[in-house]
Design a protein around this motif. Structure first.
Motif, short mmCIF file in Angstrom:
data_model
loop_
_atom_site.label_atom_id
_atom_site.label_comp_id
_atom_site.label_asym_id
_atom_site.label_seq_id
_atom_site.Cartn_x
_atom_site.Cartn_y
_atom_site.Cartn_z
N ILE A 161 3.30 -82.30 -4.02
CA ILE A 161 3.54 -81.97 -2.47
C ILE A 161 3.63 -80.39 -2.31
CG2 ILE A 161 5.23 -82.06 -0.71
CD1 ILE A 161 6.15 -84.44 -2.06
N LYS A 162 2.69 -79.82 -1.59
CA LYS A 162 2.47 -78.45 -1.53
C LYS A 162 3.29 -77.74 -0.30
CE LYS A 162 0.72 -74.32 -2.37
NZ LYS A 162 1.09 -73.56 -3.39
N ILE A 163 3.97 -76.57 -0.81
CA ILE A 163 4.74 -75.80 0.12
C ILE A 163 4.25 -74.52 0.17
CG2 ILE A 163 7.05 -75.16 0.87
CD1 ILE A 163 6.80 -78.24 0.73
N ASN A 164 3.95 -74.18 1.46
CA ASN A 164 3.28 -72.71 1.87
C ASN A 164 4.58 -71.57 2.37
OD1 ASN A 164 0.96 -73.35 0.76
ND2 ASN A 164 -0.14 -73.53 2.70
N VAL A 165 4.44 -70.54 2.15
CA VAL A 165 5.02 -69.71 3.06
C VAL A 165 4.22 -68.97 4.19
CG1 VAL A 165 6.53 -67.36 2.84
CG2 VAL A 165 6.68 -69.01 1.18
N CYS A 166 4.93 -69.13 5.45
CA CYS A 166 4.31 -68.29 6.58
C CYS A 166 5.06 -67.04 6.85
CB CYS A 166 4.55 -69.40 7.70
SG CYS A 166 3.75 -68.36 9.33
N LEU A 167 4.35 -65.94 6.40
CA LEU A 167 5.05 -64.59 6.67
C LEU A 167 5.01 -64.32 8.11
CD1 LEU A 167 3.12 -62.79 3.82
CD2 LEU A 167 5.38 -63.77 3.63
N ASP A 168 4.67 -65.12 8.93
CA ASP A 168 4.69 -65.10 10.48
C ASP A 168 5.91 -65.65 11.08
OD1 ASP A 168 2.58 -63.08 10.47
OD2 ASP A 168 0.98 -64.83 10.72
N SER A 169 6.47 -66.38 10.33
CA SER A 169 7.60 -67.06 10.83
C SER A 169 8.89 -66.47 10.30
CB SER A 169 7.58 -68.69 10.44
OG SER A 169 8.88 -69.26 10.87
N ARG A 170 9.20 -65.66 11.26
CA ARG A 170 10.50 -64.73 10.88
C ARG A 170 11.78 -64.93 11.49
NH1 ARG A 170 8.64 -59.28 8.35
NH2 ARG A 170 6.49 -60.00 7.70
N GLY A 171 12.89 -64.62 10.92
CA GLY A 171 14.28 -64.87 11.69
C GLY A 171 15.04 -63.56 11.12
N TYR A 172 16.12 -63.16 11.89
CA TYR A 172 17.01 -62.22 11.59
C TYR A 172 18.31 -62.97 10.60
CZ TYR A 172 15.39 -59.07 14.83
OH TYR A 172 14.56 -58.12 15.50
N HIS A 173 18.53 -62.36 9.26
CA HIS A 173 19.33 -63.06 8.52
C HIS A 173 20.58 -61.96 8.79
CE1 HIS A 173 21.36 -63.91 4.18
NE2 HIS A 173 21.45 -64.76 5.16
N MET A 174 21.70 -62.68 9.20
CA MET A 174 22.70 -61.91 9.87
C MET A 174 23.90 -61.90 8.86
SD MET A 174 21.60 -61.29 12.69
CE MET A 174 23.24 -60.64 13.65
N LYS A 175 23.77 -62.04 7.48
CA LYS A 175 24.54 -62.07 6.46
C LYS A 175 24.56 -60.37 6.00
CE LYS A 175 26.36 -63.97 2.28
NZ LYS A 175 26.03 -65.22 1.29
N ASN A 176 25.65 -59.75 6.55
CA ASN A 176 25.74 -58.44 6.42
C ASN A 176 26.52 -57.85 4.92
OD1 ASN A 176 25.50 -55.65 6.84
ND2 ASN A 176 27.04 -55.73 8.54
N PHE A 177 25.56 -57.69 3.99
CA PHE A 177 25.95 -57.22 2.68
C PHE A 177 26.61 -55.77 2.44
CE2 PHE A 177 22.90 -60.80 1.49
CZ PHE A 177 23.84 -61.54 0.56
N SER A 178 27.38 -55.69 1.70
CA SER A 178 28.03 -54.31 1.27
C SER A 178 27.53 -54.49 -0.23
CB SER A 178 29.48 -54.24 1.50
OG SER A 178 30.16 -55.25 0.55
#
Length: 353
Positions: A186-203
């Motif tokens: 089962i093939k999975i691709n990554v779409c570099l144009d489907s984006r979201g803000y990751h709101m985890k604010n790392f220190s």
């Protein structure tokens, strides 16, 4: 053509971010031609108050669920044939879901999205992490499945053909699912144009803790051959992998420099240190050039190099702890899987129809 969607949002103490997450999903889907539902699977001590949005259902569990368990539960409840997983701390950008589901036809059964690197809502440390992840996604071997379950779409049939997420894993469950899907062709691709803000604010402290925990778990899983994970499946470029190993040479040379009176001169030791540093830069050149193309700032390139080398520290400690737990037969980091939840045991809240 995909026309029906079940969007699944796993949640645990999400705070106010989940409102923004759900509103972004609603903004894209409410005027679309898709039939859809948005399923929030929450296991916080208290059920969150969610915005009044169409087709939104909250399932609240009194038992804490790991993300893998929550996602599988949502997939069992889902009534539509295409599953879209969005984490509660991700705010999708416009058309992110449509770009995920467009390729799900032909020989592509699933598509993963990526984090938007130009994110003013989080710290510079978080941005370095997002740049590192984006670089890895751009360099996935063509015959491998590597994606993030934080923003991911897949046909329900393909998802269950692979057995869903492995609920015995406390982390790394998306990498494990990629392997399981791969074994089923089962093939999975990554779409570099489907984006979201990751709101985890790392220190710096929290990113070190995150690297330590994930490395500890990943190495332990592989020592135990849990779910057939093996050492070669790290999805790092050869240069990055070699750069990680160079930390031992740095450590050895710093000890030599600090402990004066050895057989070598300080000038020779410093020359060796300089040589290793230049070799390290060469190994990481593709990543550093990538950071330059995205930022056009030399300080960001320098920061990316320091970030990459600094995260070696928690990786070493995490690896050491995993070997210790392995030889002590300590299985505490393997999730004790609970029986599958029955819908009747969950509190259900339906929002605006």
């Amino acid at each position: 053509m995909v026309t029906d969607l079940s969007v699944i949002v796993p949640s645990f103490n999400p705070g106010s971010i989940i409102d923004k997450c759900l509103k972004a999903i609603d903004a894209e889907l409410r005027n679309s031609d898709h039939s859809y539902e948005v399923i929030v699977i929450d296991s916080s001590p208290q059920a969150p108050l969610l915005p009044q949005l169409s087709n939104l259902i909250l399932y609240h569990s009194n038992d804490k669920l790991f993300a893998s368990e929550a996602r599988n539960l949502g997939a069992r409840i889902a009534k539509y044939s295409t599953l879209v997983f969005i984490d509660a701390d991700v705010i999708i950008l416009p058309d992110a879901i449509q770009r995920l589901i467009n390729p799900i036809q032909g020989d592509v059964d699933g598509v993963g999205g990526v984090y938007e690197i130009h994110n003013a809502n989080t710290s510079r440390v978080s941005t370095y992490q997002d740049l590192f992840l984006l670089f890895r996604y751009k360099n996935i071997p063509k015959d491998k499945n590597f994606f993030s379950s934080a923003q991911f779409a897949i046909g329900k049939e393909a998802f269950w053909k692979a057995g869903g997420f492995s609920e015995n894993l406390q982390s790394y469950e998306d990498v494990d699912l990629g392997f399981k899907l791969q074994k089923k062709f089962i093939k999975i691709n990554v779409c570099l144009d489907s984006r979201g803000y990751h709101m985890k604010n790392f220190s710096l402290k929290s990113i070190f803790k995150d690297y330590h925990t994930k490395t500890r778990n990943m190495v332990f899983y592989r020592l135990r051959n849990l779910n057939n994970l093996n050492w070669s499946d790290t999805f790092l470029t050869n240069g990055m992998r070699a750069s990680y190993y160079l930390v031992f040479f740095y450590f050895f040379l710093f000890l030599m420099i600090a402990a004066r009176g050895g057989a070598t001169t300080i000038s020779l030791e410093l020359s060796m240190l300089g040589f290793i540093f230049l070799f390290d830069i060469c190994l990481l050149t593709p990543f550093l050039v990538f950071v330059w193309t995205k930022t056009r700032r030399s300080l960001w390139v320098l920061g990316a190099f320091i970030f990459f080398k600094a995260t070696t520290i928690p990786i070493i400690f995490g690896t050491s702890q995993s070997f210790y737990k392995f030889f002590k037969n300590d299985d505490s980091i393997i999730n004790s899987v609970k029986p599958p939840h029955d819908i009747s045991t969950l509190s259900i809240t339906k929002y605006s129809e």
